[in-house]
Design a protein around this motif. Sequence first.
Motif, PDB file in Angstrom:
ATOM      1  N   GLU A 104      -0.906 -21.473  -1.537  1.00  0.00           N
ATOM      2  CA  GLU A 104      -2.262 -21.375  -2.074  1.00  0.00           C
ATOM      3  C   GLU A 104      -3.268 -21.089  -0.966  1.00  0.00           C
ATOM      4  N   SER A 105      -3.040 -21.695   0.213  1.00  0.00           N
ATOM      5  CA  SER A 105      -3.926 -21.424   1.354  1.00  0.00           C
ATOM      6  C   SER A 105      -3.860 -19.960   1.747  1.00  0.00           C
ATOM      7  N   LEU A 106      -2.638 -19.407   1.774  1.00  0.00           N
ATOM      8  CA  LEU A 106      -2.454 -18.001   2.144  1.00  0.00           C
ATOM      9  C   LEU A 106      -3.177 -17.083   1.158  1.00  0.00           C
ATOM     10  N   MET A 107      -3.037 -17.362  -0.144  1.00  0.00           N
ATOM     11  CA  MET A 107      -3.673 -16.516  -1.161  1.00  0.00           C
ATOM     12  C   MET A 107      -5.198 -16.604  -1.064  1.00  0.00           C
ATOM     13  N   ALA A 108      -5.703 -17.812  -0.862  1.00  0.00           N
ATOM     14  CA  ALA A 108      -7.154 -17.981  -0.735  1.00  0.00           C
ATOM     15  C   ALA A 108      -7.686 -17.257   0.496  1.00  0.00           C
ATOM     16  N   MET A 109      -6.950 -17.355   1.601  1.00  0.00           N
ATOM     17  CA  MET A 109      -7.383 -16.690   2.837  1.00  0.00           C
ATOM     18  C   MET A 109      -7.294 -15.171   2.715  1.00  0.00           C
ATOM     19  N   LEU A 110      -6.311 -14.682   1.970  1.00  0.00           N
ATOM     20  CA  LEU A 110      -6.246 -13.233   1.723  1.00  0.00           C
ATOM     21  C   LEU A 110      -7.491 -12.773   0.981  1.00  0.00           C
ATOM     22  N   GLY A 111      -7.931 -13.586   0.020  1.00  0.00           N
ATOM     23  CA  GLY A 111      -9.155 -13.262  -0.707  1.00  0.00           C
ATOM     24  C   GLY A 111     -10.357 -13.193   0.205  1.00  0.00           C
ATOM     25  N   VAL A 112     -10.521 -14.204   1.068  1.00  0.00           N
ATOM     26  CA  VAL A 112     -11.648 -14.237   2.003  1.00  0.00           C
ATOM     27  C   VAL A 112     -11.547 -13.074   2.992  1.00  0.00           C
ATOM     28  N   SER A 113     -10.321 -12.746   3.416  1.00  0.00           N
ATOM     29  CA  SER A 113     -10.120 -11.651   4.373  1.00  0.00           C
ATOM     30  C   SER A 113     -10.463 -10.296   3.758  1.00  0.00           C
ATOM     31  N   PHE A 114     -10.080 -10.102   2.484  1.00  0.00           N
ATOM     32  CA  PHE A 114     -10.432  -8.847   1.803  1.00  0.00           C
ATOM     33  C   PHE A 114     -11.951  -8.714   1.661  1.00  0.00           C
ATOM     34  N   VAL A 115     -12.619  -9.842   1.410  1.00  0.00           N
ATOM     35  CA  VAL A 115     -14.074  -9.833   1.299  1.00  0.00           C
ATOM     36  C   VAL A 115     -14.700  -9.412   2.633  1.00  0.00           C
ATOM     37  N   THR A 116     -14.186  -9.970   3.732  1.00  0.00           N
ATOM     38  CA  THR A 116     -14.678  -9.602   5.063  1.00  0.00           C
ATOM     39  C   THR A 116     -14.441  -8.122   5.333  1.00  0.00           C
ATOM     40  N   MET A 117     -13.257  -7.643   4.942  1.00  0.00           N
ATOM     41  CA  MET A 117     -12.915  -6.232   5.134  1.00  0.00           C
ATOM     42  C   MET A 117     -13.872  -5.339   4.351  1.00  0.00           C
ATOM     43  N   LEU A 118     -14.298  -5.799   3.184  1.00  0.00           N
ATOM     44  CA  LEU A 118     -15.205  -5.029   2.333  1.00  0.00           C
ATOM     45  C   LEU A 118     -16.479  -4.674   3.094  1.00  0.00           C
ATOM     46  N   VAL A 119     -17.089  -5.666   3.733  1.00  0.00           N
ATOM     47  CA  VAL A 119     -18.344  -5.442   4.456  1.00  0.00           C
ATOM     48  C   VAL A 119     -18.103  -4.674   5.756  1.00  0.00           C
ATOM     49  N   ALA A 120     -17.072  -5.067   6.515  1.00  0.00           N
ATOM     50  CA  ALA A 120     -16.805  -4.409   7.806  1.00  0.00           C
ATOM     51  C   ALA A 120     -16.458  -2.939   7.606  1.00  0.00           C
ATOM     52  N   LEU A 121     -15.662  -2.654   6.583  1.00  0.00           N
ATOM     53  CA  LEU A 121     -15.252  -1.267   6.300  1.00  0.00           C
ATOM     54  C   LEU A 121     -16.464  -0.427   5.921  1.00  0.00           C
ATOM     55  N   ASP A 122     -17.321  -1.001   5.087  1.00  0.00           N
ATOM     56  CA  ASP A 122     -18.508  -0.263   4.646  1.00  0.00           C
ATOM     57  C   ASP A 122     -19.397   0.114   5.830  1.00  0.00           C
ATOM     58  N   GLN A 123     -19.617  -0.826   6.733  1.00  0.00           N
ATOM     59  CA  GLN A 123     -20.518  -0.570   7.858  1.00  0.00           C
ATOM     60  C   GLN A 123     -19.997   0.540   8.763  1.00  0.00           C
ATOM     61  N   THR A 124     -18.690   0.575   8.987  1.00  0.00           N
ATOM     62  CA  THR A 124     -18.131   1.580   9.903  1.00  0.00           C
ATOM     63  C   THR A 124     -17.941   2.937   9.225  1.00  0.00           C
ATOM     64  N   VAL A 125     -17.559   2.927   7.934  1.00  0.00           N
ATOM     65  CA  VAL A 125     -17.315   4.182   7.216  1.00  0.00           C
ATOM     66  C   VAL A 125     -18.620   4.943   6.989  1.00  0.00           C
ATOM     67  N   VAL A 126     -19.666   4.222   6.578  1.00  0.00           N
ATOM     68  CA  VAL A 126     -20.939   4.864   6.229  1.00  0.00           C
ATOM     69  C   VAL A 126     -21.570   5.544   7.443  1.00  0.00           C
ATOM     70  N   GLY A 127     -21.459   4.914   8.621  1.00  0.00           N
ATOM     71  CA  GLY A 127     -22.066   5.480   9.824  1.00  0.00           C
ATOM     72  C   GLY A 127     -21.589   6.898  10.109  1.00  0.00           C
ATOM     73  N   THR A 128     -20.293   7.155   9.885  1.00  0.00           N
ATOM     74  CA  THR A 128     -19.725   8.483  10.128  1.00  0.00           C
ATOM     75  C   THR A 128     -20.279   9.516   9.149  1.00  0.00           C
ATOM     76  N   ALA A 129     -20.539   9.082   7.912  1.00  0.00           N
ATOM     77  CA  ALA A 129     -20.953  10.021   6.862  1.00  0.00           C
ATOM     78  C   ALA A 129     -22.459  10.274   6.839  1.00  0.00           C
ATOM     79  N   LEU A 130     -23.247   9.455   7.534  1.00  0.00           N
ATOM     80  CA  LEU A 130     -24.707   9.536   7.419  1.00  0.00           C
ATOM     81  C   LEU A 130     -25.302  10.928   7.698  1.00  0.00           C
ATOM     82  N   PRO A 131     -24.900  11.598   8.777  1.00  0.00           N
ATOM     83  CA  PRO A 131     -25.489  12.932   9.018  1.00  0.00           C
ATOM     84  C   PRO A 131     -25.278  13.888   7.848  1.00  0.00           C
ATOM     85  N   THR A 132     -24.091  13.846   7.237  1.00  0.00           N
ATOM     86  CA  THR A 132     -23.803  14.706   6.084  1.00  0.00           C
ATOM     87  C   THR A 132     -24.652  14.306   4.881  1.00  0.00           C
ATOM     88  N   ILE A 133     -24.796  12.999   4.674  1.00  0.00           N
ATOM     89  CA  ILE A 133     -25.601  12.498   3.550  1.00  0.00           C
ATOM     90  C   ILE A 133     -27.045  12.983   3.677  1.00  0.00           C
TER      91      ILE A 133
END
Length: 531
Positions: free
Chosen positions: A19-48
């Motif tokens: 249960e700890s592993l599953m809960a931590m996977l959830g929290v980790s995916f949430v962290t990835m959501l924000v971190a991924l967005d910040q890095t992905v968007v920066g590359t696309a900004l000039p095109t946008i």
Amino acid sequence: MAVHTAAHHSSGQVLPFRESLMAMLGVSFVTMLVALDQTVVGTALPTIVAELKGFDLYAWVATLYLLTSVVTVPIFGRLGDYYGRKPFVIASIVVFTVASVLCGMSNSMMFLVLARGLQGIGGGMLVGTAFACIADLFPDNVVRLRWQVLMSSAFGIANAVGPSLGGVLTEYYEWRSVFYVNLPVGAVSLYFVWRFLPHLRHVAHEGKMRLDWPGAALIAVTLGALQMFVELLPKHGLSAEIIVYLAVSVAAGYGLWKREKRCDHAILPIDMFRNKALAALFTLAILGGFIMFSLLFYAPLLFQGGFGMSPKDAGLMITPLVVFITIGSIVNGRIVTRLKNANLMFFVGFAFLAISCLGVVVATRNMPRPLLLSFMLMGGFGFGFVMPNLTVFAQQKAGREHLGIATALLQSLRMIGGMIGTALTGTLVSHLYASGVNLALEKDHATHWLPDLSDPQILINLDGQRALLAQLSQAGHDGAALIEAARESLVAAIHIGLAMAAMVAAVSFWQSRRVPPVQLKGPQEPVILAE
């Protein structure tokens, strides 16, 4: 809703391993959501910006996101202490994902900027609650450090693949896909959090709570005005408008301090700042953020604009810095629990950061790549040794009652340190670069070309550079020599800017002695499982 005390397992965690592993996977995916967005968007900004034709709002795509997230982090950190963190983590995923869809549907820059502001609220809720979830799940600090590796890994993976993913999506699937990629990540994280993350609250916060909304408003004004000050300072200097933002931030901060001292249900407990250990850790968070953002923001500009590397080569040079933050966190978790004095990791971490910054300061275009990579690697290790310990030490010193707000404040202060770092370093780099370019143009009697060379982005934009070289050549100027002079000015300016970051790292090393010795093992307190 049934409420009962959750038993601690012998390993120092609230739930069994699976249960700890599953809960931590959830929290980790949430962290990835924000971190991924910040890095992905920066590359696309000039095109946008090119498609939506709103260059005047370019900076606001990042600024409004930062502004709303910085403001909401401490507010939701405190609300998580009151009501438990699970409802806010779920809300943050929903808000962030819906805002991502709105960003992808944008048909104007203004719409995109407003959608990014909403996305920042979701990101702030997430940062304010997700980091504290780990302390709820793993009350034992040693166990927590080991499990925290999952979140560090998710953050590291997102930072490592983000820029490349942003480039691929923008090139082959249109820029809107960089926002829609958050949908599957959001769906997966929502499933894991909803299904496996327990709703944990503390005994002291049972019953109806009175919320300090005036305090929350003052936090919003203080941090919002400060964000505007540091965002506009590099571009406009100390104008009257910029000074007004600073004055409003200071006045609101003073008002917040006075109010919270006499408020029985303060959203920002002032007694935390009287705690010498927490005060020292908060100071290190600001200084660490200053170093981190300065290095992450200006090293790529140095490699591309100053040394003429391709985006791919510059990305490869930065990769060890980002990846070894995660590896450093893993190594730290294995070492720090075996040390008699856990604070030693701060000294090692800040020493590595000082060496890394100094390495970039003395770097030249002809410096061997392996040596330059080693400086980046040391910087990654330095952050990996400092950042996880700041969080764990602060959580232990704050105690269960203030765990959420202490964790959120630490993240907010790191972001504020980063804002101050990029503003001061940015102002210094901008002025020194412009001064160097102006001097080179004066020697060639070509000062009317200053607007074309005043933005260092011309050193990265190869198409724009070729067009400018043709124009300079037609006008009878040595365009190649002027571009080279601009490069040298940029290198000198960034060297001085990062020398300031090295000095901050040295100050942080000295400041680390103010942190009282931390014993990572301690008695466990009961947690309430409200589900």
